[in-house]
Design a protein around this motif. Structure first.
Motif, short mmCIF file in Angstrom:
data_model
loop_
_atom_site.label_atom_id
_atom_site.label_comp_id
_atom_site.label_asym_id
_atom_site.label_seq_id
_atom_site.Cartn_x
_atom_site.Cartn_y
_atom_site.Cartn_z
N UNK A 75 49.71 -23.38 -48.83
CA UNK A 75 48.43 -22.86 -48.92
C UNK A 75 47.34 -21.94 -48.46
N UNK A 76 48.66 -21.25 -48.18
CA UNK A 76 47.44 -19.65 -48.00
C UNK A 76 47.10 -19.26 -49.28
N UNK A 77 48.33 -19.05 -49.35
CA UNK A 77 48.34 -18.33 -51.25
C UNK A 77 47.20 -18.67 -52.09
N UNK A 78 47.53 -20.01 -52.13
CA UNK A 78 46.80 -21.09 -53.29
C UNK A 78 44.76 -20.58 -52.63
N UNK A 79 44.82 -20.81 -51.28
CA UNK A 79 43.40 -20.17 -50.97
C UNK A 79 42.90 -18.39 -50.83
N UNK A 80 43.60 -17.91 -51.49
CA UNK A 80 43.25 -16.33 -51.81
C UNK A 80 43.07 -16.47 -53.04
N UNK A 81 44.03 -17.12 -54.10
CA UNK A 81 43.72 -16.12 -55.29
C UNK A 81 42.67 -17.40 -55.88
N UNK A 82 42.20 -18.76 -55.55
CA UNK A 82 41.31 -20.34 -55.66
C UNK A 82 39.40 -18.36 -55.17
N UNK A 83 40.04 -18.00 -54.05
CA UNK A 83 38.66 -16.68 -53.64
C UNK A 83 38.59 -15.87 -54.86
N UNK A 84 38.73 -15.04 -55.76
CA UNK A 84 38.77 -14.29 -55.82
C UNK A 84 39.43 -12.60 -55.94
N UNK A 85 39.78 -12.78 -54.52
CA UNK A 85 39.82 -11.20 -53.48
C UNK A 85 41.36 -10.88 -53.86
N UNK A 86 41.03 -9.44 -54.20
CA UNK A 86 41.87 -8.68 -54.53
C UNK A 86 43.49 -8.94 -53.85
N UNK A 87 44.57 -8.94 -53.34
CA UNK A 87 45.29 -9.13 -52.35
C UNK A 87 45.71 -7.87 -51.79
N UNK A 88 45.38 -6.42 -52.39
CA UNK A 88 45.42 -5.95 -52.06
C UNK A 88 44.12 -5.09 -51.62
N UNK A 89 42.85 -5.95 -50.82
CA UNK A 89 41.75 -6.16 -50.00
C UNK A 89 41.73 -7.27 -49.19
N UNK A 90 43.08 -7.17 -49.01
CA UNK A 90 43.59 -8.51 -47.35
C UNK A 90 44.83 -7.54 -46.43
N UNK A 91 44.44 -7.55 -45.32
CA UNK A 91 45.95 -7.54 -44.07
C UNK A 91 46.12 -8.71 -44.01
N UNK A 92 47.63 -8.95 -43.63
CA UNK A 92 48.09 -9.61 -42.89
C UNK A 92 48.43 -9.39 -41.43
N UNK A 93 47.79 -9.90 -39.84
CA UNK A 93 48.29 -9.38 -39.08
C UNK A 93 49.32 -10.41 -37.87
N UNK A 94 50.38 -9.85 -37.50
CA UNK A 94 51.08 -10.46 -36.73
C UNK A 94 51.54 -9.90 -35.21
N UNK A 95 51.44 -10.57 -34.60
CA UNK A 95 51.66 -9.97 -32.95
C UNK A 95 53.40 -9.92 -32.99
N UNK A 96 53.56 -8.43 -32.55
CA UNK A 96 55.19 -7.93 -32.31
C UNK A 96 56.21 -9.08 -32.16
N UNK A 97 55.51 -9.52 -30.66
CA UNK A 97 56.22 -10.22 -30.07
C UNK A 97 56.80 -11.54 -31.04
N UNK A 98 55.24 -12.46 -31.71
CA UNK A 98 55.61 -13.83 -32.24
C UNK A 98 56.62 -13.05 -33.54
N UNK A 99 56.46 -11.51 -34.40
CA UNK A 99 56.96 -11.48 -35.60
C UNK A 99 58.45 -11.04 -35.34
N UNK A 100 58.64 -10.55 -33.66
CA UNK A 100 60.50 -10.31 -33.86
C UNK A 100 61.23 -11.67 -33.25
N UNK A 101 60.70 -12.79 -32.39
CA UNK A 101 61.49 -13.55 -31.84
C UNK A 101 62.09 -14.54 -32.90
N UNK A 102 60.73 -14.51 -34.69
CA UNK A 102 61.61 -15.39 -35.76
C UNK A 102 61.52 -14.17 -36.92
#
Length: 740
Positions: free
Chosen positions: A590-617
């Motif tokens: 759903x996230x990828x579909x939303x980005x593609x529909x917007x026309x915003x290039x992927x290289x103009x976006x950055x996903x942030x995930x906290x270290x605690x959450x990212x490393x736990x899973x």
């Protein structure tokens, strides 16, 4: 019940009493004729029974006698007495006023040829008519015999009808009861209604199926048997020697037994654990065949009722007993709380005790060890707390204690109970535990389940407290109410698109140029104030709204990116996503579909995930993170350095950016350890090719130090606070101002 005859009759030990005579009423105003009639009737016997003749000289006198003797079988009635229609008026009284439809009415007249018309006989429900001069002895015997037998058959049918109707009513009434002792007491009441000549009754129980009367326990008694209310049958066995033999035979033969005025009814339950129940009945006279038949039908219903009651008790046992420890469970505690009157409840206290590390102990030593710990703790609490009203296991590792408030243990006493080691297989084990004491007077408007949840949540929210015994102070409940209200407001805000984003610039530390933005969610209230994200984001996570919130932020980030690019500001914007979202089926697509529909290039976006959450899973979400990297999107590990667990994955970390947590930046100038950690992250990032962003830069000296150590990007109040999109756009167009 055996297919043989339900009742077994023991041989009589004494001659039977004389058969009860038939009752016949003569209503006649001619004294001479009545005397002759009475003499003739005294010479008649029907089925071995003589006649008892009652006399009345008028219809009025007869009307007074009939209710007194409801078992009168025949009324020999003179048609003409004090008035010409006195006899017919008496018939009307018998049928319609006294409501006696069974008694046989035979009209007698001294006037030959003056028989009533057939429609009169039918209308008044008269059974026979004879002229006095035609009643020879043989004729009189025939009239009496036929009517007596007819009366007996109709009376038996009526008694059977009433008895069956009573059985239906009694079964319905007993079927409403769900506790054994009230059921058995009501059973004796119904037996008394079914047998009007009952003098006394008791119900005894053989749990083991033993046929020894001495082993049986009395559960309910009535009449002559309830004078002392004994638990044992022994006193009755001594006073009535034949009773022991009747009970023994009932158990051995599986059938009811009767001897004289004593009857033993067997309610057998071969397939049900409670064993068998027996009723001992003492009547004024031996049971008739009709009464025996009714009792047989009644006992079949009672046997079924006891079986159902037994099954209900078993279900109740399963519902209200903990199967592992054989003690009350959560349902039993809630039931007890429900049954407490309001005043009594306010005078009680609930203590919830949680064994903190029981799950870990179970993983290490197994379920048997865990059960032994729980049993040992339960035994200790039950032994030491004398005023304990109820001890219940309310979940896997928690107990609840209900006791009068004035008897609640002191902090010192409870500390000693919880600190003492438990002895398992001759070894002592220390199992840390905490407790919360909740006076029920402070939550009198709560349901039992709400009370329990309140105690458990209050204990969990203060799990880091040092004290063993915590006192409920109402703060937790108020906080829960506030969080719930916050949840309602957040759900409404998401529905009406009332959340927004603010953009905080990222600055190239070496040049001071704008390098990008981070989108931060904002929730402004009607009065202009803001609710901090660290308050509503945890609520969104716990209530399952975080995916909706994250997608809303992403949509606003994509819109902000389009606005900036339209003004010539073509820089990446970072947005935050909870790692839980990346694990939810469908969210990533759903996230990828939303980005593609917007026309915003992927290289103009950055996903942030906290270290605690990212490393736990990490093992589960690294695939999605690498897929984003392959598409050209940046992936940032936020708050890097707070968890250290990411070091285990540093060589293959699915990320392009590491963000140094603001706490290290703030302490960098005063703490050598913090400075050393920042330096280590910068050197490691350079070695493995990660870009580094320092968060929370507020002083020029911090900027200069980070720039001198090779940190590429920074953000913080030194450069700019988070701004609404329009303000951020103007700020970017005006050009970043150098720090003053």
């Amino acid at each position: 019940m055996s297919a043989q005859e339900p009742f077994v009759f023991q041989p009589e030990q004494a001659p039977a009493a004389a058969a009860k005579p038939w009752k016949v009423l003569s209503v006649e105003d001619d004294a001479g004729y009545q005397a002759s009639l009475v003499h003739a009737l005294s010479l008649i016997q029907v089925d071995g029974r003589s006649l008892q003749v009652l006399k009345a000289r008028s219809a009025l006198e007869a009307a007074r006698l009939l209710p007194e003797y409801p078992d009168i079988s025949i009324v020999l009635l003179d048609v003409v007495m004090e008035q010409d229609d006195a006899g017919l008026r008496l018939v009307n009284t018998i049928r319609n006023v006294i409501r006696n439809s069974q008694v046989r009415i035979v009209l007698l007249t001294g006037q030959p040829g003056m028989a009533p018309r057939p429609d009169v006989l039918k209308h008044y429900d008269i059974d026979d008519y004879w002229c006095k001069s035609d009643l020879t002895h043989e004729h009189l015997t025939s009239v009496i015999t036929g009517n007596l037998r007819t009366w007996e058959r109709t009376s038996q049918l009526e008694d059977a009808r009433r008895g069956l109707q009573h059985i239906v009513t009694a079964s319905q009434a007993l079927g409403q009861l769900r506790s054994l002792k009230p059921y058995l007491s009501a059973l004796l009441d119904q037996l008394e209604l079914l047998l009007p000549n009952l003098d006394g009754g008791l119900i005894c129980h053989s749990l083991s199926g033993s046929s020894l009367p001495e082993d049986m326990e009395i559960l309910a008694s009535k009449g002559n048997y309830s004078a002392q209310g004994p638990v044992s049958l022994q006193p009755y066995l001594q006073s009535e020697p034949m009773l022991a033999d009747l009970i023994r035979q009932a158990c051995l033969q599986g059938r009811h037994q009767q001897q004289g005025a004593l009857t033993v009814l067997l309610f057998s339950q071969a397939d049900t654990p409670p064993g068998c129940y027996l009723a001992v009945l003492k009547t004024q006279q031996p049971l008739s065949a009709a009464e025996q038949n009714l009792l047989d039908v009644f006992c079949e219903n009672i046997g079924t009722g006891l079986t159902n009651l037994s099954l209900y008790d078993q279900l109740s046992h399963l519902a209200y007993q903990d199967p592992q420890l054989g003690m009350a469970n959560r349902n039993a505690l809630k039931q007890t709380l429900r049954e407490l009157p309001a005043q009594a409840r306010s005078e009680h206290t609930l203590i919830v005790i949680k064994l903190n590390e029981l799950n870990e102990a179970t993983l290490n030593f197994g379920e048997l060890f865990s059960d032994s710990v729980l049993r040992s703790m339960a035994d200790r609490l039950a032994t030491e707390l004398k005023a304990l009203q109820l001890l219940a296991r309310i979940n896997r590792n928690s107990f609840a204690l209900l006791l009068p408030s004035q008897s609640a243990p002191s902090t010192e006493a409870l500390d000693q109970l919880l600190d003492a080691p438990v002895l398992i297989d001759d070894s002592e084990h220390l199992i840390p535990a905490r407790a919360l004491q909740l006076p029920l007077s402070v939550c009198d408007a709560h349901t039992p389940e709400q009370i329990l949840r309140l105690a458990e949540l209050s204990l969990d929210t203060r799990r880091h407290a040092r004290e063993h015994l915590l006192m409920y102070d109402g703060v937790q409940e108020q906080q829960m109410r506030e969080r719930y209200q916050l949840l309602l407001n957040l759900r409404r805000a998401l529905k009406h698109d009332q959340l927004s984003i603010a953009l905080q610039p990222k600055i190239a530390l070496a040049t001071g140029h704008l390098a990008g933005f981070e989108a931060l969610v904002r929730w402004q209230q009607a009065d202009g104030s803001y609710i901090p994200p660290d308050q509503f984001i945890p609520v969104a996570e716990s209530a399952g709204l975080i995916s909706e919130l994250d997608l809303s932020v992403l949509a606003k980030t994509l819109d902000a990116s389009r606005q900036l690019r339209q003004q010539g500001i073509d820089l990446p914007i970072a947005f935050n996503t909870c790692s839980i979202d990346l694990l939810r089926p469908g969210y990533f697509d759903e996230m990828l579909a939303l980005i593609r529909a917007s026309g915003v290039p992927f290289n103009r976006l950055e996903l942030e995930v906290t270290e605690t959450q990212a490393m736990a899973e990490y093992e589960m979400i690294s695939k999605q993170m690498r897929q984003l990297l392959d598409a050209g999107m940046g992936v940032s590990i936020d708050d890097f350095g707070t968890g250290y667990s990411s070091l285990a994955h540093i060589t293959d970390l699915a990320a392009s950016v590491l963000k140094i947590d603001r706490t290290f930046i703030a302490r960098m100038e005063t703490s050598p350890k913090a400075q050393h950690l920042v330096d280590m992250i910068l050197r490691m990032s350079a070695f493995f090719g990660f870009q580094v962003v320092a968060e929370g830069i507020e002083t020029e000296s911090q900027r200069q130090y980070l720039a001198s150590r090779g940190c590429q990007l920074g953000q913080g109040y030194l450069f700019a606070r988070p701004m609404p999109i329009k303000q951020a756009l103007k700020w970017a167009l005006d050009g970043p101002q150098p720090p003053s």
